[in-house]
Design a protein around this motif. Structure first.
Motif, PDB file in Angstrom:
ATOM      1  N   ASP A 136       0.805  -1.226   0.000  1.00 34.29           N
ATOM      2  CA  ASP A 136       0.000   0.000   0.000  1.00 34.29           C
ATOM      3  C   ASP A 136       0.838   1.276   0.000  1.00 34.29           C
ATOM      4  N   THR A 137       2.147   1.147  -0.024  1.00 34.22           N
ATOM      5  CA  THR A 137       3.018   2.322  -0.007  1.00 34.22           C
ATOM      6  C   THR A 137       2.838   3.120  -1.293  1.00 34.22           C
ATOM      7  N   SER A 138       2.568   4.407  -1.138  1.00 33.97           N
ATOM      8  CA  SER A 138       2.383   5.297  -2.279  1.00 33.97           C
ATOM      9  C   SER A 138       3.744   5.685  -2.860  1.00 33.97           C
ATOM     10  N   GLU A 185       3.543   9.846  -2.717  1.00 36.65           N
ATOM     11  CA  GLU A 185       3.385  10.471  -1.402  1.00 36.65           C
ATOM     12  C   GLU A 185       4.341   9.892  -0.353  1.00 36.65           C
ATOM     13  N   ASP A 186       4.339   8.587  -0.189  1.00 33.20           N
ATOM     14  CA  ASP A 186       5.157   7.968   0.857  1.00 33.20           C
ATOM     15  C   ASP A 186       6.644   7.939   0.500  1.00 33.20           C
ATOM     16  N   GLU A 198      -1.698   8.248  -7.618  1.00 28.38           N
ATOM     17  CA  GLU A 198      -2.017   7.308  -6.537  1.00 28.38           C
ATOM     18  C   GLU A 198      -1.306   5.962  -6.674  1.00 28.38           C
ATOM     19  N   THR A 209       0.828   2.768  -6.328  1.00 28.40           N
ATOM     20  CA  THR A 209       1.414   2.143  -5.142  1.00 28.40           C
ATOM     21  C   THR A 209       2.449   1.099  -5.546  1.00 28.40           C
TER      22      THR A 209
END
Length: 102
Positions: A39-41, A44-45, A84, A86
Protein backbone atom coordinates in the motif's frame (compact mmCIF):
# COMPACT_ATOMS: atom_id res chain seq x y z
CA UNK A 1 -1.48 -25.33 -2.35
CA UNK A 2 -4.32 -23.11 -3.52
CA UNK A 3 -4.19 -20.73 -6.48
CA UNK A 4 -4.44 -17.78 -4.06
CA UNK A 5 -1.44 -18.94 -2.02
CA UNK A 6 0.62 -19.26 -5.21
CA UNK A 7 -0.28 -15.69 -6.17
CA UNK A 8 0.46 -14.49 -2.64
CA UNK A 9 3.87 -16.20 -2.70
CA UNK A 10 4.64 -14.62 -6.07
CA UNK A 11 3.50 -11.22 -4.82
CA UNK A 12 5.65 -11.55 -1.69
CA UNK A 13 8.67 -12.52 -3.78
CA UNK A 14 8.19 -9.65 -6.22
CA UNK A 15 7.55 -7.24 -3.32
CA UNK A 16 10.89 -8.27 -1.79
CA UNK A 17 12.62 -7.49 -5.11
CA UNK A 18 10.85 -4.11 -5.39
CA UNK A 19 11.89 -3.23 -1.82
CA UNK A 20 15.47 -4.25 -2.66
CA UNK A 21 15.44 -2.06 -5.78
CA UNK A 22 13.92 0.85 -3.84
CA UNK A 23 16.60 0.49 -1.17
CA UNK A 24 19.26 0.74 -3.88
CA UNK A 25 17.50 3.76 -5.37
CA UNK A 26 16.73 5.64 -2.15
CA UNK A 27 19.74 4.55 -0.15
CA UNK A 28 19.73 2.31 2.91
CA UNK A 29 19.40 5.18 5.41
CA UNK A 30 16.23 6.60 3.87
CA UNK A 31 14.79 3.14 3.17
CA UNK A 32 15.30 2.12 6.80
CA UNK A 33 12.98 4.95 7.82
CA UNK A 34 10.18 3.63 5.62
CA UNK A 35 7.90 0.64 6.05
CA UNK A 36 7.54 -0.26 2.38
CA UNK A 37 4.61 -2.52 1.60
CA UNK A 38 1.97 -3.12 -1.03
CA UNK A 39 0.00 0.00 0.00
CA UNK A 40 3.02 2.32 -0.01
CA UNK A 41 2.38 5.30 -2.28
CA UNK A 42 5.10 5.87 -4.85
CA UNK A 43 4.60 9.64 -4.91
CA UNK A 44 3.39 10.47 -1.40
CA UNK A 45 5.16 7.97 0.86
CA UNK A 46 8.33 7.48 -1.17
CA UNK A 47 8.39 10.94 -2.79
CA UNK A 48 9.75 9.44 -6.01
CA UNK A 49 10.16 11.75 -8.98
CA UNK A 50 9.23 10.48 -12.43
CA UNK A 51 12.91 9.88 -13.23
CA UNK A 52 13.12 7.66 -10.12
CA UNK A 53 10.09 5.66 -11.24
CA UNK A 54 11.72 5.19 -14.66
CA UNK A 55 14.90 3.92 -12.97
CA UNK A 56 12.89 1.54 -10.77
CA UNK A 57 10.90 0.20 -13.72
CA UNK A 58 14.10 -0.25 -15.74
CA UNK A 59 15.61 -2.29 -12.89
CA UNK A 60 12.49 -4.44 -12.64
CA UNK A 61 12.45 -5.03 -16.39
CA UNK A 62 16.13 -6.05 -16.22
CA UNK A 63 15.25 -8.50 -13.47
CA UNK A 64 12.02 -9.91 -14.94
CA UNK A 65 12.53 -9.34 -18.65
CA UNK A 66 11.40 -6.92 -21.29
CA UNK A 67 8.01 -8.64 -21.51
CA UNK A 68 6.92 -6.76 -18.37
CA UNK A 69 4.97 -3.95 -20.05
CA UNK A 70 5.14 -1.04 -17.63
CA UNK A 71 4.81 1.45 -20.51
CA UNK A 72 1.52 -0.11 -21.58
CA UNK A 73 0.32 -0.21 -17.98
CA UNK A 74 1.19 3.46 -17.35
CA UNK A 75 -0.35 4.54 -20.67
CA UNK A 76 -3.71 3.10 -19.59
CA UNK A 77 -3.77 5.13 -16.35
CA UNK A 78 -5.26 8.58 -15.94
CA UNK A 79 -3.45 11.32 -14.05
CA UNK A 80 -5.12 10.57 -10.70
CA UNK A 81 -4.22 6.88 -11.00
CA UNK A 82 -0.61 7.79 -11.74
CA UNK A 83 -0.49 10.05 -8.70
CA UNK A 84 -2.02 7.31 -6.54
CA UNK A 85 0.34 4.60 -7.84
CA UNK A 86 1.41 2.14 -5.14
CA UNK A 87 4.18 -0.39 -4.77
CA UNK A 88 1.43 -3.03 -4.98
CA UNK A 89 0.43 -1.75 -8.41
CA UNK A 90 3.99 -2.28 -9.67
CA UNK A 91 4.11 -5.72 -8.05
CA UNK A 92 0.82 -6.56 -9.77
CA UNK A 93 2.18 -5.73 -13.22
CA UNK A 94 5.10 -8.11 -12.69
CA UNK A 95 2.98 -10.89 -11.15
CA UNK A 96 0.45 -10.76 -14.00
CA UNK A 97 3.28 -11.08 -16.52
CA UNK A 98 4.78 -14.02 -14.64
CA UNK A 99 1.32 -15.65 -14.48
CA UNK A 100 0.83 -15.20 -18.24
CA UNK A 101 4.21 -16.85 -18.89
CA UNK A 102 3.42 -19.81 -16.62
Amino acid sequence: MTQRSVVDERSAGVLAVVVEELTALLGPEQSALLDIGMDTSVSEDLALESVDVVALVASLRERYGQRVDFAGYFAALDLDQLIELTVGDLVGVVVRTVDEDA
